[in-house]
Design a protein around this motif. Structure first.
Motif, PDB file in Angstrom:
ATOM      1  N   ARG A  66      -8.876   4.876 -14.512  1.00 52.89           N
ATOM      2  CA  ARG A  66      -7.921   4.902 -13.400  1.00 52.89           C
ATOM      3  C   ARG A  66      -6.571   4.388 -13.852  1.00 52.89           C
ATOM      4  O   ARG A  66      -6.493   3.457 -14.665  1.00 52.89           O
ATOM      5  CB  ARG A  66      -8.426   4.035 -12.243  1.00 52.89           C
ATOM      6  CG  ARG A  66      -9.783   4.449 -11.696  1.00 52.89           C
ATOM      7  CD  ARG A  66     -10.317   3.429 -10.716  1.00 52.89           C
ATOM      8  NE  ARG A  66     -11.645   3.780 -10.247  1.00 52.89           N
ATOM      9  CZ  ARG A  66     -12.418   2.987  -9.517  1.00 52.89           C
ATOM     10  NH1 ARG A  66     -11.975   1.783  -9.174  1.00 52.89           N
ATOM     11  NH2 ARG A  66     -13.610   3.373  -9.123  1.00 52.89           N
ATOM     12  N   ARG A  70      -2.821   3.088 -12.086  1.00 53.57           N
ATOM     13  CA  ARG A  70      -2.238   2.671 -10.806  1.00 53.57           C
ATOM     14  C   ARG A  70      -0.855   2.092 -11.029  1.00 53.57           C
ATOM     15  O   ARG A  70      -0.623   1.342 -11.992  1.00 53.57           O
ATOM     16  CB  ARG A  70      -3.149   1.639 -10.141  1.00 53.57           C
ATOM     17  CG  ARG A  70      -2.670   1.153  -8.774  1.00 53.57           C
ATOM     18  CD  ARG A  70      -3.808   0.482  -8.033  1.00 53.57           C
ATOM     19  NE  ARG A  70      -3.392  -0.212  -6.825  1.00 53.57           N
ATOM     20  CZ  ARG A  70      -3.139   0.367  -5.661  1.00 53.57           C
ATOM     21  NH1 ARG A  70      -3.223   1.685  -5.555  1.00 53.57           N
ATOM     22  NH2 ARG A  70      -2.791  -0.344  -4.603  1.00 53.57           N
ATOM     23  N   ASP A 123      -7.352   8.759 -10.371  1.00 53.84           N
ATOM     24  CA  ASP A 123      -8.665   8.558 -10.971  1.00 53.84           C
ATOM     25  C   ASP A 123      -9.023   9.820 -11.751  1.00 53.84           C
ATOM     26  O   ASP A 123      -9.040  10.921 -11.181  1.00 53.84           O
ATOM     27  CB  ASP A 123      -9.681   8.295  -9.859  1.00 53.84           C
ATOM     28  CG  ASP A 123     -11.047   7.885 -10.389  1.00 53.84           C
ATOM     29  OD1 ASP A 123     -11.417   8.339 -11.481  1.00 53.84           O
ATOM     30  OD2 ASP A 123     -11.742   7.132  -9.687  1.00 53.84           O
ATOM     31  N   SER A 176       2.686   1.857  -3.449  1.00 53.00           N
ATOM     32  CA  SER A 176       1.837   1.946  -4.637  1.00 53.00           C
ATOM     33  C   SER A 176       1.169   3.317  -4.681  1.00 53.00           C
ATOM     34  O   SER A 176       1.137   4.056  -3.700  1.00 53.00           O
ATOM     35  CB  SER A 176       0.774   0.840  -4.628  1.00 53.00           C
ATOM     36  OG  SER A 176       1.365  -0.444  -4.585  1.00 53.00           O
ATOM     37  N   ALA A 177       0.613   3.651  -5.841  1.00 58.25           N
ATOM     38  CA  ALA A 177      -0.092   4.929  -5.993  1.00 58.25           C
ATOM     39  C   ALA A 177      -1.089   4.808  -7.132  1.00 58.25           C
ATOM     40  O   ALA A 177      -0.905   4.015  -8.063  1.00 58.25           O
ATOM     41  CB  ALA A 177       0.898   6.055  -6.273  1.00 58.25           C
ATOM     42  N   GLY A 178      -2.140   5.613  -7.058  1.00 56.84           N
ATOM     43  CA  GLY A 178      -3.152   5.567  -8.103  1.00 56.84           C
ATOM     44  C   GLY A 178      -3.774   6.924  -8.337  1.00 56.84           C
ATOM     45  O   GLY A 178      -3.772   7.795  -7.459  1.00 56.84           O
ATOM     46  N   SER A 183       2.194  -1.675 -13.919  1.00 54.24           N
ATOM     47  CA  SER A 183       1.286  -0.565 -14.226  1.00 54.24           C
ATOM     48  C   SER A 183      -0.086  -1.140 -14.560  1.00 54.24           C
ATOM     49  O   SER A 183      -0.195  -2.087 -15.339  1.00 54.24           O
ATOM     50  CB  SER A 183       1.809   0.244 -15.416  1.00 54.24           C
ATOM     51  OG  SER A 183       3.072   0.801 -15.133  1.00 54.24           O
ATOM     52  N   GLU A 187      -5.097  -6.708  -8.275  1.00 52.01           N
ATOM     53  CA  GLU A 187      -3.781  -6.673  -7.641  1.00 52.01           C
ATOM     54  C   GLU A 187      -3.370  -8.043  -7.103  1.00 52.01           C
ATOM     55  O   GLU A 187      -2.206  -8.444  -7.229  1.00 52.01           O
ATOM     56  CB  GLU A 187      -3.768  -5.630  -6.511  1.00 52.01           C
ATOM     57  CG  GLU A 187      -3.751  -4.192  -6.986  1.00 52.01           C
ATOM     58  CD  GLU A 187      -5.141  -3.674  -7.337  1.00 52.01           C
ATOM     59  OE1 GLU A 187      -6.112  -4.472  -7.275  1.00 52.01           O
ATOM     60  OE2 GLU A 187      -5.263  -2.479  -7.669  1.00 52.01           O
ATOM     61  N   ASP A 219      -2.211  13.698  -4.390  1.00 51.75           N
ATOM     62  CA  ASP A 219      -2.296  12.412  -5.094  1.00 51.75           C
ATOM     63  C   ASP A 219      -1.297  12.342  -6.239  1.00 51.75           C
ATOM     64  O   ASP A 219      -0.648  11.310  -6.464  1.00 51.75           O
ATOM     65  CB  ASP A 219      -3.711  12.202  -5.638  1.00 51.75           C
ATOM     66  CG  ASP A 219      -4.722  11.851  -4.556  1.00 51.75           C
ATOM     67  OD1 ASP A 219      -4.298  11.517  -3.437  1.00 51.75           O
ATOM     68  OD2 ASP A 219      -5.931  11.934  -4.846  1.00 51.75           O
ATOM     69  N   GLU A 228       0.832  -1.202   0.000  1.00 50.80           N
ATOM     70  CA  GLU A 228       0.000   0.000   0.000  1.00 50.80           C
ATOM     71  C   GLU A 228       0.872   1.260   0.000  1.00 50.80           C
ATOM     72  O   GLU A 228       0.609   2.210  -0.753  1.00 50.80           O
ATOM     73  CB  GLU A 228      -0.899  -0.019   1.237  1.00 50.80           C
ATOM     74  CG  GLU A 228      -1.780   1.191   1.397  1.00 50.80           C
ATOM     75  CD  GLU A 228      -2.557   1.149   2.696  1.00 50.80           C
ATOM     76  OE1 GLU A 228      -2.778   2.215   3.294  1.00 50.80           O
ATOM     77  OE2 GLU A 228      -2.938   0.037   3.132  1.00 50.80           O
ATOM     78  N   PHE A 245       1.324  -0.370  -9.122  1.00 54.38           N
ATOM     79  CA  PHE A 245       1.151  -1.337  -8.049  1.00 54.38           C
ATOM     80  C   PHE A 245       2.457  -2.038  -7.736  1.00 54.38           C
ATOM     81  O   PHE A 245       3.099  -2.629  -8.616  1.00 54.38           O
ATOM     82  CB  PHE A 245       0.091  -2.368  -8.441  1.00 54.38           C
ATOM     83  CG  PHE A 245      -0.067  -3.486  -7.442  1.00 54.38           C
ATOM     84  CD1 PHE A 245      -0.458  -3.215  -6.143  1.00 54.38           C
ATOM     85  CD2 PHE A 245       0.180  -4.799  -7.804  1.00 54.38           C
ATOM     86  CE1 PHE A 245      -0.599  -4.235  -5.220  1.00 54.38           C
ATOM     87  CE2 PHE A 245       0.041  -5.828  -6.886  1.00 54.38           C
ATOM     88  CZ  PHE A 245      -0.355  -5.553  -5.588  1.00 54.38           C
ATOM     89  N   PHE A 277       1.979   9.903  -6.811  1.00 59.45           N
ATOM     90  CA  PHE A 277       2.081   9.110  -8.034  1.00 59.45           C
ATOM     91  C   PHE A 277       3.431   9.332  -8.698  1.00 59.45           C
ATOM     92  O   PHE A 277       4.114   8.380  -9.119  1.00 59.45           O
ATOM     93  CB  PHE A 277       0.940   9.496  -8.985  1.00 59.45           C
ATOM     94  CG  PHE A 277       0.685   8.495 -10.080  1.00 59.45           C
ATOM     95  CD1 PHE A 277      -0.213   7.458  -9.898  1.00 59.45           C
ATOM     96  CD2 PHE A 277       1.347   8.585 -11.290  1.00 59.45           C
ATOM     97  CE1 PHE A 277      -0.459   6.533 -10.904  1.00 59.45           C
ATOM     98  CE2 PHE A 277       1.115   7.673 -12.304  1.00 59.45           C
ATOM     99  CZ  PHE A 277       0.209   6.632 -12.115  1.00 59.45           C
TER     100      PHE A 277
END
Length: 817
Positions: A525, A527, A411, A407-409, A515, A707, A497, A404, A529, A501
């Motif tokens: 979205r 992300r 939207d 990672s980054a996401g 990715s 994921e 955010d 967690e 991961f 990222f």
């Protein structure tokens, strides 16, 4: 008086002493370490002949200190103390053959350096001036040219500032700066001396619990010798006190500087705070600080912007007095921090960080040691060594938390919502609209996305990332120039955010990242991961000289050995349960609970629960893998038994959580339905007859998601187990650990799922268990047989296994072992 000696880097010195003015988080142009190195090398190569790069400088000064009075010299008066300060550093570049000599300090960043807060410029010039003083001690010159060069990595432009400084002015600056540090150091040394006289206090509990002595001895040896140890110890043994007591004793004499107690959940923080209060009650003096997340303690709910927040404005000019007055009490928990912060009109979050410099024990979340965006750089980015001890609580949580944190996401809809909040016609609104177009162009570049709805790749979307960096630069410029409250409130969440990222992209490695781009249900979205957190967890663990990682559930070893990032030479110990095995009855009830079977067997499960509860009057908790399943069985149970159930509900706050637990008292008959792996799945302590039975329905396998499927694919043959089965069983074992908390406890544990009878799951169960497979028709009979045969552990047996307080202190020091 005995001389006090300290060795510190120039960079750390100025950070300790020269911060002033406001907190201002509207600029985050920090570059990564690798980018910084490359930027430095690029400029150094371009400087030409006569330029000496990376020149080391050092110097030692002797000072006489009495209270706030500091003077240079080593002829102390009767009331003065000699402080010897050794400075070291590395100058980015020197033209030694020019007249006057020229010295350069290079800073790499992203964005325009004119946007840097003035306090940052002051630090950079301070570092350069101390370097210059040290260099002039080696050469014959009365003046020197100081050059501060900022390299903007976004456009490659250099921004250079110069000044001519005399030897005398640099010496005065050096004396003034080091004097501030000496005053801080003497106050801290006086505290250490007082603290050390109390660290021999007896073990707070009077006697070790069975098995706790071995835990303490291992923690002590690791804290002193360094390295890493992974400890699996049963629930109820007293792990927190068992590792914290010996760790703080390792502070004595300067063996270690600080202990970081790292925990994933509120309950872990509370247990650590309680342990420290117990130590205080037996005479130990320890300064502790609990760091609470910024968003939880912020008084205003605004950005750290001095133009709108009074607690940020002028913070650094008031912090020293606030910190000194805060430690009128040894333990600074959230309430104490907030009280002092209001009294001095300072930011409570920053106050906790600054108070931590003078603390012996810091209690905080994992992310302050591991998260690449928020880890405590003031401690872990120092050029000098990191003589810290990490105590990592419930370390089984660190694998998923690591994924967690790394990672980054983003939207696309978030940008459009922010645009509506900022106003479409505003500058911010137009920037957000441009970002929306970048999302659309990114989507068009993925031809398979429209058909498949999701695309994964080991490659980083470089063009998209470059545009996001532009977004960060332009957003920061607008924030620095000032925005109205509504516009700033709309922009800031998106800005943070994007910053995360972009920074995650800087750590992206195709060996550990994937990715993910999704375009489903009209939501687009992106992300990044982290499928394998081990390398970055390794970086975090390297920030301490010694680490003690502990949990009740670290089955199987190969899973955690592969993913925790511990060193190859880390020691692993599994402590046997000290509790009588006959006090725990373990029953495996082979009812089908797979997703497809749940509707069909819900009534049978409800009947098993009714049987379980009737067999022993008292308090029981039944754990389910999802809220939907919990609700389904609850309906059948109500019809079956007619009894009211204490339901765990979604989004329970701390007050609601405590109220739920308060229902489980000795003499009550409460049946609770809760979520496996949730807030009641670990860390709660319902000893004795407050809890007599735990039932776990299902093997805990997490719900399928992209994921986890990527994790399964990444780890090959072990993939299914690493992604689903091991994490699921870990939830089961943690939940089961709520039952037996002391050697006198008795309880029944029932695991409901036919899969629990399979060899794979049986092998993951603790060796202290003696599970019995029982068919539903014989369940009532088996339960009554267990409760008839269960006996109290004799008081004499408990007494014979106990240790005196004197024995406990010996164990914690490692003597006699």
């Amino acid at each position: 008086m005995e001389e006090l000696t300290a060795s510190i880097s120039v960079k750390a010195l100025v950070q300790h002493t020269l911060m002033s003015g406001d907190i201002d988080d509207r600029y985050s142009g920090r570059s990564t370490a690798l980018e910084g190195i490359r930027g430095h090398q690029q400029l150094q190569r371009a400087r030409g002949q006569g330029y000496e790069a990376e020149r080391r400088v050092a110097g030692t000064g002797r000072f006489a200190v009495c209270g706030d009075r500091v003077r240079e010299g080593d002829d102390p008066g009767a009331d003065e103390r000699v402080v010897v300060v050794a400075l070291n550093g590395r100058v980015d570049g020197v033209f030694a053959d020019r007249s006057p000599v020229e010295m350069e300090e290079i800073k790499t960043l992203r964005g325009n350096p004119a946007m840097l807060p003035e306090s940052h410029h002051k630090l950079h010039w301070g570092q350069l001036r101390i370097y210059a003083h040290l260099l002039l001690a080696e050469i014959d010159s009365d003046s020197i040219v100081l050059r501060l060069c900022y390299l903007n990595l976004d456009d490659g432009q250099e921004h250079t500032y110069e000044t001519l400084a005399s030897r005398a002015s640099l010496h005065d600056f050096y004396i003034d700066t080091v004097a501030r540090y000496c005053r801080q150091l003497v106050r801290l040394a006086d505290w250490w001396a007082l603290r050390d006289t109390t660290l021999g206090a007896p073990f707070p509990l009077g006697a070790f619990r069975p098995g706790q002595r071995a835990l303490a001895t291992t923690a002590w040896r690791t804290a002193i010798a360094g390295g890493e140890v992974v400890l699996q110890a049963p629930t109820g043994i007293g792990k927190t006190m068992g590792v914290l007591y010996p760790a703080v004793r390792a502070l004595e004499g300067g063996h270690r500087e600080k202990v970081f107690f790292l925990t994933a959940k509120t309950v872990g923080r509370q247990v650590a705070e309680s342990a420290l209060r117990d130590m205080q009650n037996v005479g130990m003096r320890l300064r502790s600080v609990t760091i609470t997340a910024k968003e939880k303690v912020c008084f205003t709910g605004t950005a750290c912007d001095p133009e709108v927040c009074q607690y940020a404005r002028g913070y650094f000019d008031r912090r020293e007095r606030a910190v000194r007055e805060a430690f009128a009490t040894d333990h600074l928990d959230r309430e104490a921090i907030e009280q002092v912060a209001r009294a001095h009109v300072v930011c409570p979050f920053e106050l906790s960080l600054d108070a931590a410099r003078a603390a012996d024990v810091i209690i905080c979340d994992y992310n302050y040691a591991f998260d690449p965006v928020v880890y405590l750089r003031r401690f872990f980015d120092a050029d000098d060594s990191s003589p810290y001890v990490f105590l990592i609580d419930e370390v089984h949580n660190l694998v998923d938390r690591g994924r967690e944190m790394f990672s980054a996401g983003l939207d696309k809809e978030t940008f459009l919502e922010a645009r509506r909040g900022a106003g479409p016609a505003s500058r911010v609104g137009k920037l957000l609209m441009r970002a929306n177009r970048w999302f659309l162009e990114f989507r068009k570049s993925l031809p398979d996305l429209a058909e498949q709805g999701i695309v994964t790749s080991g490659e980083l979307p470089a063009r998209f990332i470059a545009r996001l960096r532009t977004f960060v630069s332009e957003a920061e410029e607008m924030l620095r120039e000032g925005l109205d409250d509504d516009t700033q409130a709309a922009l800031l969440p998106v800005y943070f955010d994007v910053v995360r990222f972009v920074r995650t992209a800087e750590a992206y490695d195709s060996a550990t990242y994937v990715s993910i781009v999704e375009d489903r249900k009209r939501r687009f979205r992106a992300r990044l991961f982290c499928v394998d957190p081990a390398p970055q967890l390794r970086e975090g663990l390297a920030r301490a000289a010694a680490s003690v990682l502990f949990s009740a559930t670290l089955f199987p070893k190969r899973y955690y050995e592969r993913l925790l990032g511990v060193r190859e030479d880390a020691q692993w110990y599994a402590l046997a349960s000290p509790f009588p095995s006959e006090n725990l009855g373990v029953f495996l009830l082979p009812i089908q609970t797979t997703f497809r079977a749940r509707e069909r067997t819900a009534s049978e499960v409800a009947g098993a629960i009714a049987t379980f509860v009737r067999a022993k009057p008292g308090n029981h908790i039944v754990f389910f893998p999802s809220y939907a399943y919990l609700s389904l069985v609850a309906e059948h149970y109500a019809a079956e038994s007619g009894e009211e159930v204490a339901h765990q509900t979604r989004h329970m706050d701390e007050e609601a959580r405590e109220a739920w637990l308060a229902r489980f008292q000795i003499g009550t008959r409460v049946t609770g339905f809760a979520l496996m792996g949730g807030i009641f799945g670990e860390g709660i302590d319902l000893a004795g007859d407050r809890l007599v039975g735990v039932m776990v329905v299902g093997v805990g396998i997490p719900q399928p998601e992209v994921e986890r499927d990527l994790t399964r694919d990444h780890f090959g043959e072990e993939g299914e187990r690493f992604a689903y089965q091991y994490p699921g069983m870990q939830r089961v074992l943690q939940t089961a650990g709520r039952l037996i908390r002391t050697e006198a406890d008795r309880g029944a544990l029932c695991l409901v799922d036919a899969r629990f009878t399979q060899p794979f799951y049986r092998e993951l169960m603790p060796s202290s268990w003696a599970p019995k497979v029982v068919q539903p028709a014989r369940f009532n009979e088996a339960l009554y047989a267990f409760w008839r045969g269960a006996t109290e552990t004799s008081a004499a047996s408990v007494a014979s296994s106990a240790m005196t307080g004197r024995d406990a202190a010996t164990a914690a020091s490692g003597e006699g072992t």
